[in-house]
Design a protein around this motif. Structure first.
Motif, PDB file in Angstrom:
ATOM      1  N   ILE A   8       0.866  -1.184   0.000  1.00 22.73           N
ATOM      2  CA  ILE A   8       0.000   0.000   0.000  1.00 22.73           C
ATOM      3  C   ILE A   8       0.897   1.228   0.000  1.00 22.73           C
ATOM      4  O   ILE A   8       1.558   1.531   0.996  1.00 22.73           O
ATOM      5  N   ASP A   9       0.947   1.917  -1.128  1.00 25.07           N
ATOM      6  CA  ASP A   9       1.747   3.130  -1.255  1.00 25.07           C
ATOM      7  C   ASP A   9       0.834   4.344  -1.363  1.00 25.07           C
ATOM      8  O   ASP A   9      -0.377   4.217  -1.588  1.00 25.07           O
ATOM      9  N   GLY A  10       1.435   5.522  -1.237  1.00 26.00           N
ATOM     10  CA  GLY A  10       0.660   6.743  -1.379  1.00 26.00           C
ATOM     11  C   GLY A  10       1.271   7.875  -0.582  1.00 26.00           C
ATOM     12  O   GLY A  10       2.193   7.669   0.212  1.00 26.00           O
ATOM     13  N   THR A 131       6.896   0.799  -2.002  1.00 23.47           N
ATOM     14  CA  THR A 131       6.924  -0.633  -1.688  1.00 23.47           C
ATOM     15  C   THR A 131       6.506  -1.492  -2.876  1.00 23.47           C
ATOM     16  O   THR A 131       6.984  -2.613  -3.033  1.00 23.47           O
ATOM     17  N   GLY A 132       5.619  -0.970  -3.724  1.00 18.59           N
ATOM     18  CA  GLY A 132       5.179  -1.739  -4.879  1.00 18.59           C
ATOM     19  C   GLY A 132       6.062  -1.572  -6.095  1.00 18.59           C
ATOM     20  O   GLY A 132       6.015  -2.386  -7.023  1.00 18.59           O
ATOM     21  N   THR A 133       6.881  -0.519  -6.108  1.00 18.66           N
ATOM     22  CA  THR A 133       7.749  -0.258  -7.260  1.00 18.66           C
ATOM     23  C   THR A 133       9.182  -0.719  -7.039  1.00 18.66           C
ATOM     24  O   THR A 133       9.843  -1.169  -7.971  1.00 18.66           O
ATOM     25  N   GLN A 138       7.438  -7.596  -7.090  1.00 20.99           N
ATOM     26  CA  GLN A 138       6.688  -8.794  -7.461  1.00 20.99           C
ATOM     27  C   GLN A 138       5.557  -9.084  -6.477  1.00 20.99           C
ATOM     28  O   GLN A 138       5.076 -10.220  -6.393  1.00 20.99           O
ATOM     29  N   ALA A 139       5.124  -8.083  -5.731  1.00 25.62           N
ATOM     30  CA  ALA A 139       4.049  -8.279  -4.753  1.00 25.62           C
ATOM     31  C   ALA A 139       2.800  -8.838  -5.420  1.00 25.62           C
ATOM     32  O   ALA A 139       2.524  -8.577  -6.591  1.00 25.62           O
ATOM     33  N   MET A 191       8.025   8.618  -5.423  1.00 25.31           N
ATOM     34  CA  MET A 191       6.702   8.121  -5.055  1.00 25.31           C
ATOM     35  C   MET A 191       5.782   8.206  -6.269  1.00 25.31           C
ATOM     36  O   MET A 191       5.245   9.259  -6.597  1.00 25.31           O
ATOM     37  N   VAL A 192       5.625   7.083  -6.947  1.00 21.68           N
ATOM     38  CA  VAL A 192       4.718   6.986  -8.095  1.00 21.68           C
ATOM     39  C   VAL A 192       3.996   5.648  -8.001  1.00 21.68           C
ATOM     40  O   VAL A 192       4.528   4.686  -7.440  1.00 21.68           O
ATOM     41  N   PRO A 193       2.787   5.552  -8.547  1.00 15.12           N
ATOM     42  CA  PRO A 193       2.089   4.262  -8.515  1.00 15.12           C
ATOM     43  C   PRO A 193       2.799   3.236  -9.387  1.00 15.12           C
ATOM     44  O   PRO A 193       3.307   3.563 -10.460  1.00 15.12           O
ATOM     45  N   ALA A 194       2.848   1.997  -8.926  1.00 15.52           N
ATOM     46  CA  ALA A 194       3.344   0.921  -9.775  1.00 15.52           C
ATOM     47  C   ALA A 194       2.390   0.774 -10.953  1.00 15.52           C
ATOM     48  O   ALA A 194       1.191   1.060 -10.838  1.00 15.52           O
TER      49      ALA A 194
END
Length: 237
Positions: A8-10, A131-133, A138-139, A191-194
Motif C-alpha cells: 500500500i503506497d501513497g 513498496t510496490g515499485t 513482485q508483490a 513516489m509513483v504508482p506501480a
C-alpha cells in the motif's frame, strides 16, 4: 490459501497507516510500516546530532538500525533498540526529517535489504511510498492510496490533535504539498504508482469501505481467482 505480499503506497495523509493496520488485522497478516523505518532513522539522527542532509552519516545509522514492530492493544508499536518510540517518530518535525533522509540514495539502499527481510515469507501488508515499485516489485497485490490535499491535511491535523499535538491547518497543508514534491521528485525511488497497482481515492470513502474493498481483492488473489492484476472495484485507472 496463498499468503500474499500486499503493498500500500501513497502520499502523506492518504490513510495508509489506518488502512494497512485494519487490513492486516482482517487478513491475519503481519504489518510492515516502511515509513516508520525512515522515521526511526530520522529520530536516531536527531538524537545523535547528525544533520538530515548528511546522507553518508544517515546511511550508517540505517545500516545499524535495530528496529522491530509489535501489535500492542491493537496498535502497531515501533521499538528502537528495545525502546518504544511509537509516539516519538510521529511528530511533525520527524515527519519532515523522514522525507529528507529518505531522499538519500545511500539510505534507501541501506534499508532495502532490511525491509525485504522483514517482509519475507508473505502474509504481510507493507505500507510506504515505493513498496510496490522498488521494495516488493513482485508483490501479489498492489494498491496506491490517495486523497485530496485538503482532506489529507484535515486528517493529519485530527490525528495529531488526538495525540495531544495542536498544529495549524494551513501550515500542515503547505508541509504536505512540499513533501509531495520532494517524494515524487527525488531521483531514486520516487513516489509513483506501480504500473500494476490499483488506484484508490479515499477522499469520499470511509475507512471501513476502503478496507472492505482491498480485503476482497487480496482474498480473491490469494484464492487464485484473479489471473492478472487485482480487480479495481471502480477504483482502477
Amino acid at each position: 490459501m496463498k499468503k500474499c505480499v500486499v503493498t500500500i503506497d501513497g502520499p502523506a495523509g492518504a490513510g495508509k497507516s489506518s488502512v494497512a493496520k485494519l487490513l492486516a488485522r482482517r487478513l491475519a497478516y503481519r504489518l510492515l510500516d516502511t515509513g516508520a523505518i525512515y522515521r526511526a532513522v530520522a529520530l536516531t539522527a536527531k538524537l545523535r546530532g547528525v544533520p538530515w542532509t548528511d546522507g553518508a552519516a544517515c546511511a550508517t545509522i540505517a545500516r545499524d538500525l535495530d528496529i522491530r514492530f509489535d501489535f500492542v492493544a491493537d496498535k502497531n508499536h515501533v521499538y528502537l533498540a528495545g525502546s518504544d518510540v511509537t509516539s516519538d517518530i510521529r511528530t511533525p518535525d520527524i515527519s519532515q526529517g523522514a522525507s529528507q533522509v529518505s531522499a538519500h540514495p545511500q539510505v534507501r539502499a541501506a534499508l532495502l535489504d532490511l525491509q525485504r527481510r522483514l517482509g519475507a515469507g508473505g502474509g504481510v501488508v507493507v505500507e510506504g511510498r515505493d513498496t510496490g515499485t522498488v521494495v516488493f516489485p513482485q508483490a501479489d497485490a498492489k494498491f496506491f492510496l490517495t486523497a485530496t490535499e485538503g482532506e489529507r491535511a484535515r486528517r493529519r491535523v485530527s490525528e495529531l490533535a488526538a495525540s495531544g499535538t495542536v498544529v495549524d491547518y494551513e501550515v500542515t497543508l503547505r508541509e504536505i504539498q512540499e513533501r509531495d514534491q520532494r517524494d515524487a521528485g527525488r531521483d531514486v525511488a520516487p513516489m509513483v504508482p506501480a504500473l500494476d497497482a490499483v488506484l484508490v481515492d479515499s477522499s469520499a470513502q470511509t475507512l471501513e469501505e476502503v478496507v472492505d474493498s482491498l480485503a476482497a481483492q487480496v482474498q480473491a488473489r490469494a484464492a487464485g481467482h484473479v489471473p492478472g492484476r487485482p480487480p479495481s472495484h471502480g477504483n482502477d485507472r
